[in-house]
Design an enzyme around this catalytic site. Sequence first.
Site, PDB file in Angstrom:
ATOM      1  CE  LYS A 181      52.142  63.836 -31.048  1.00 19.90           C
ATOM      2  NZ  LYS A 181      51.810  65.222 -30.789  1.00 19.90           N
ATOM      3  CE  LYS A 205      59.090  66.910 -26.476  1.00 19.68           C
ATOM      4  NZ  LYS A 205      57.803  67.155 -27.069  1.00 19.68           N
ATOM      5  CE  LYS A 256      56.487  60.817 -24.059  1.00 19.21           C
ATOM      6  NZ  LYS A 256      55.368  61.484 -24.647  1.00 19.21           N
TER       7      LYS A 256
HETATM    8  P1  ATP Z   1      56.513  63.787 -27.927  1.00 18.89           P
HETATM    9  O1  ATP Z   1      56.827  62.442 -27.422  1.00 18.89           O
HETATM   10  O2  ATP Z   1      57.097  64.107 -29.247  1.00 18.89           O
HETATM   11  O3  ATP Z   1      56.689  64.842 -26.901  1.00 18.89           O
HETATM   12  P2  ATP Z   1      53.917  62.951 -27.500  1.00 18.89           P
HETATM   13  O4  ATP Z   1      53.822  61.683 -28.216  1.00 18.89           O
HETATM   14  O5  ATP Z   1      54.147  62.960 -26.026  1.00 18.89           O
HETATM   15  O6  ATP Z   1      54.976  63.822 -28.231  1.00 18.89           O
HETATM   16  P3  ATP Z   1      51.887  64.950 -27.079  1.00 18.89           P
HETATM   17  O7  ATP Z   1      51.139  65.797 -28.025  1.00 18.89           O
HETATM   18  O8  ATP Z   1      52.929  65.622 -26.275  1.00 18.89           O
HETATM   19  O9  ATP Z   1      52.580  63.750 -27.819  1.00 18.89           O
HETATM   20  O10 ATP Z   1      50.877  64.187 -26.127  1.00 18.89           O
HETATM   21  C1  ATP Z   1      49.483  64.139 -26.309  1.00 18.89           C
HETATM   22  C2  ATP Z   1      48.831  63.336 -25.206  1.00 18.89           C
HETATM   23  O11 ATP Z   1      49.220  61.977 -25.306  1.00 18.89           O
HETATM   24  C3  ATP Z   1      49.226  63.773 -23.794  1.00 18.89           C
HETATM   25  O12 ATP Z   1      48.104  63.670 -22.938  1.00 18.89           O
HETATM   26  C4  ATP Z   1      50.272  62.780 -23.399  1.00 18.89           C
HETATM   27  O13 ATP Z   1      50.361  62.621 -21.997  1.00 18.89           O
HETATM   28  C5  ATP Z   1      49.746  61.526 -24.065  1.00 18.89           C
HETATM   29  N1  ATP Z   1      50.837  60.587 -24.344  1.00 18.89           N
HETATM   30  C6  ATP Z   1      51.905  60.817 -25.129  1.00 18.89           C
HETATM   31  N2  ATP Z   1      52.699  59.734 -25.177  1.00 18.89           N
HETATM   32  C7  ATP Z   1      52.095  58.787 -24.421  1.00 18.89           C
HETATM   33  C8  ATP Z   1      52.411  57.446 -24.071  1.00 18.89           C
HETATM   34  N3  ATP Z   1      53.500  56.872 -24.545  1.00 18.89           N
HETATM   35  N4  ATP Z   1      51.576  56.764 -23.266  1.00 18.89           N
HETATM   36  C9  ATP Z   1      50.450  57.346 -22.801  1.00 18.89           C
HETATM   37  N5  ATP Z   1      50.090  58.604 -23.069  1.00 18.89           N
HETATM   38  C10 ATP Z   1      50.887  59.335 -23.879  1.00 18.89           C
END
Ligand code: ATP
Length: 328
Positions: free
Chosen positions: A199, A115, A196
């Site tokens: 968002k 990040k 992965k």
């Molecule tokens: P960013 O990618 O912008 O960092 P994010 O999509 O990872 O955001 P978070 O709020 O950081 O969102 O994550 C919320 C929850 O969702 C956490 O438990 C994280 O591990 C899970 N998570 C996020 N992305 C994935 C994914 N691609 N597959 C499975 N679990 C996920």
Amino acid sequence: MNTQKIIFSGVQPTGNLHLGNYLGAIKQWVNLQKVYDCIFCVVDYHAITVRQNPDQLRRQVLDTAKIYLACGINPKKSLIFRQSDINEHAELAWILNCTGARMSDLENMTQYKDKAGKDANASVGLFDYPVLMAADILLYQTNLVPVGHDQVQHLELTRDLAKRFNHDFGQVFTIPEVQLQKTGARIMGLDDPTKKMSKSAASPANFIALTDEPEVARKKIMRAVTDSGAEVIYDPETKPAISNLLTIYHLLSGIDIKTLVKKYQGRGYGDFKKDLAEVVAEFLTDFQAKLERFSDEEVEKIFARGAKKLKPIAKETVKNVKEKLGLL
Ligand code: ATP
Ligand code: LTN
């Protein structure tokens, strides 16, 4: 709270929550709440590690809680609260910064490296993000933390910080364990199955947001990248794209992957994607209907109830910590 296991997890109120967040994290919360005492937090102090628009943040905090509810978190069984309502989160984070967190630990965090990159203007908060996460978890003597795979490294740090404190100053913290979904702990991007679903991905084609119009989601599935060849096979190593789609199909439909592979034997990607698009569209239609049922006022009440129940627990932990340190 009784003596049974305590579950804690949270999601940041930033951007669009997507299928990865649901399938990797929130879906397992729904099952865990049937058995354990669960605490689900909207981590707004984490969100401000990068610049947020104040009006948008206020909105997204409420919307994130509504998503928890629409996913099936039962506010009568589980506690839902807003992180910044309990100031002990920030207080314990400061203490852990001083008592256990090392520069080298934080410099090694892949999320921070991804990040912040080489941005010298990245906030100190972004660097310190995992210590605040550790404070969230340790305040409530959490046993299990259900998250997606990307959070495993943060959980390891949390365990280290708890162990170091207990060792150096005396027993205060329960050592938490991470809980991952057997499948779905790492849902991959639709436009790039080697990364992965996220968002903050550059393109909205990467993810299916829980608030995407079902028609938009259908198109995203139809356009999702596929692997070379044409067979529907589950092998994340050599066929990451189709394996990811199979995982999504399995988790949304409840049909196991083997059965799906058999069903599409000799039929190619087109048929498979069309059916998956239908499953996703149906899921979203149903989910979004549920989402509409919750009002801002209701969420505020749920937050207030959560904070009221949790504040004394957080206070007690901080009191114990302060005593050990000679601050009380
Ligand atoms: P960013 O990618 O912008 O960092 P994010 O999509 O990872 O955001 P978070 O709020 O950081 O969102 O994550 C919320 C929850 O969702 C956490 O438990 C994280 O591990 C899970 N998570 C996020 N992305 C994935 C994914 N691609 N597959 C499975 N679990 C996920
Ligand atoms: N860092 C997590 C969000 C988070 C969290 C927590 C998850 C903050 N505090 C405590 C579990 C327990 C993320 O998903 N990005």
